[in-house]
Design an enzyme around this catalytic site. Structure first.
Site, short mmCIF file in Angstrom:
data_model
loop_
_atom_site.label_atom_id
_atom_site.label_comp_id
_atom_site.label_asym_id
_atom_site.label_seq_id
_atom_site.Cartn_x
_atom_site.Cartn_y
_atom_site.Cartn_z
N TYR A 72 0.85 -1.19 0.00
CA TYR A 72 0.00 0.00 0.00
C TYR A 72 0.89 1.25 0.00
CZ TYR A 72 -3.46 3.43 1.49
OH TYR A 72 -4.28 4.54 1.55
N HIS A 111 -4.85 5.12 -2.45
CA HIS A 111 -6.04 5.96 -2.59
C HIS A 111 -5.61 7.30 -3.17
CE1 HIS A 111 -7.43 3.12 0.53
NE2 HIS A 111 -8.61 3.31 -0.03
#
Ligand SMILES: CC(C)(COP(=O)(O)OP(=O)(O)OC[C@H]1O[C@@H](n2cnc3c(N)ncnc32)[C@H](O)[C@@H]1OP(=O)(O)O)[C@@H](O)C(=O)NCCC(=O)NCCS
Length: 161
Positions: A72, A111
């Site tokens: 991530y 994101h």
């Protein structure tokens, strides 16, 4: 008395001084060590220098679940005056090479604010795709919606035979 063994029962907490301090060049290694001990994830952070000035930084973590091992990207950014000079590319290529070397990462994801067309274009150039859009993901910025961008990696060691 200072050499005496002090026995601390669960009900008698030792009294000590607690202070908060800033992260500095002197304690950054201790911070990394502490994080590696406390959190069940490993971090892969780097800063980028341009003519000896720190102008960019990338901070990642591994998300390990029973079904997947994912990387991530928490933050990857470059100071505005130094953009479009290949600095983001240098950092993302470092991350992708790190994954390649690890050999066991299913995908890389992050994101991004739906309005961040620059970053979306940047990541798409590296084969990332929008796999989901989360409504109201961000609490303090507008627009609050976020795209999840993901790149699937195909070079995992366990796939090789
Ligand atoms: C996204 C970001 C990291 C890109 O860094 P960068 O150093 O400017 O990227 P690069 O110079 O390596 O760009 C590589 C390619 O990506 C694309 N790209 C980068 N920024 C772009 C933009 N604003 N608009 C359109 N395409 C863009 C281009 O194809 C570019 O190649 P080119 O300059 O030859 O046309 C940078 O804009 C940034 O720090 N943004 C703020 C933080 C952020 O939004 N991070 C993303 C969420 S983690």
């Amino acid at each position: 008395m200072s050499n005496d063994l002090q026995i601390v029962s669960p009900n008698t907490k030792p009294k000590g001084r607690t202070e908060l301090g800033d992260v500095t060049p002197h304690n950054i290694k201790q911070l990394k060590k502490l994080n590696s001990v406390v959190f069940p994830v490993s971090y892969n952070d780097k800063v980028t220098y341009y003519n000896d000035i720190v102008v960019g930084a990338v901070c990642c973590r591994i998300d390990q679940t029973e079904v997947a091992r994912r990387l991530y990207i928490m933050t990857l950014g470059c100071l505005a005056p130094y953009r479009r000079l290949g600095i983001g590319t240098t950092m993302l290529e470092h991350v992708l090479k790190w994954c390649d070397k690890d050999g066991n990462i299913d995908n890389v994801y992050l994101h991004v604010q739906v309005s961040n067309e620059g970053a979306i274009g940047f990541y798409k150039g590296f084969g990332f795709e929008i796999i989901e859009t989360k409504k109201q993901y961000y609490k303090h910025i507008e627009p609050a919606d976020a795209h999840v961008l993901q790149k699937t990696l195909k070079n995992k060691k366990r796939d090789a035979c």
